[in-house]
Write a protein that holds these residues in place. Structure first.
Motif, short mmCIF file in Angstrom:
data_model
loop_
_atom_site.label_atom_id
_atom_site.label_comp_id
_atom_site.label_asym_id
_atom_site.label_seq_id
_atom_site.Cartn_x
_atom_site.Cartn_y
_atom_site.Cartn_z
N LEU A 9 -2.05 -1.18 5.97
CA LEU A 9 -1.84 0.24 6.17
C LEU A 9 -0.81 0.78 5.19
N GLN A 10 -0.72 2.11 5.12
CA GLN A 10 0.23 2.75 4.21
C GLN A 10 1.66 2.29 4.52
N GLN A 18 -6.63 -5.42 7.07
CA GLN A 18 -6.12 -4.09 6.76
C GLN A 18 -4.65 -4.14 6.32
N THR A 44 -6.38 3.16 3.35
CA THR A 44 -6.12 1.80 3.80
C THR A 44 -6.65 0.81 2.76
N ASN A 53 0.86 -1.18 0.00
CA ASN A 53 0.00 0.00 0.00
C ASN A 53 0.89 1.24 0.00
#
Length: 201
Positions: free
Chosen positions: A160-161, A158, A151, A146
């Motif tokens: 996340l960045q 998930q 998200t 990512n």
């Protein structure tokens, strides 16, 4: 082939939904106590209906799994014919992955193009211009990183960045509401990895 691949994506979503319903019904059944049943048996019918519905879902899941297998077999033949190592399949578009690294996001006239433009799949206003990067590693694993502000979700997990996740065959990717089914052409990946190892040697 396009219809079969789109059907596979829909079937996978239906299967996930039925799994969720199974879990919901099971939770409700386990949550019912004998004390909640009245003396005249008025709650027996809802409990019976719930049990019948719960028993119906596994059979439906088995049927969908069989359809998935048939559609996947046709999809693999299509992937081989197009010399693709993987496929991202949405409701409207198919993205054949032929490079070892690609970017997913939004193409714009001012900031340039990305390899996979998610605006072709639907409303991608919430998608970052460069939302994610998909890469095939030398060991044959696909990793999704990512690189956007939003998200990303893979099979409900998930990402996340600046984090990444290993993508399995038939993983469901959610990029700010754009959902894509990920399919791996295992034979093509194996051939590519073998060629790379031979070059190193």
């Amino acid at each position: 082939m396009a219809a079969e691949l789109t059907e596979l994506s829909v079937l996978h979503r239906r299967k996930q939904y039925l799994h969720e319903l199974c879990e919901a019904y099971q939770a409700q059944l386990h949550g019912l106590s004998p004390a909640s049943t009245s003396t005249d048996g008025s709650s027996a019918a809802p409990v019976s209906d719930m049990r019948t519905a719960y028993q119906f879902f596994p059979a439906k899941l088995q049927h969908i799994s069989r359809l998935e297998q048939l559609s996947a077999a046709a999809s693999m033949r299509d992937l081989d014919a197009r010399k693709a190592v993987a496929l991202l399949c949405g409701k409207h578009m198919r993205y054949f992955v032929k490079a070892t690294s690609i970017d997913l996001g939004r193409s714009t006239s001012t900031l340039g193009m990305v390899d996979i433009d998610l605006t072709q799949e639907g409303n991608a206003r919430k998608v970052s211009r460069q939302q994610a990067q998909l890469a095939l590693h030398p060991d044959g694993r696909f990793l999704l990183t990512n690189i956007g502000r939003r998200t990303v979700f893979v099979n409900g997990n998930q990402v996340l960045q600046h984090h990444n996740i290993h993508l399995e065959h038939l993983s469901m990717i959610d990029l700010a509401g754009i959902r894509l089914l990920f399919m791996v052409n295992h034979l093509a990946v194996h051939r590519l990895v073998a060629r790379s190892q031979n070059l190193v040697l």
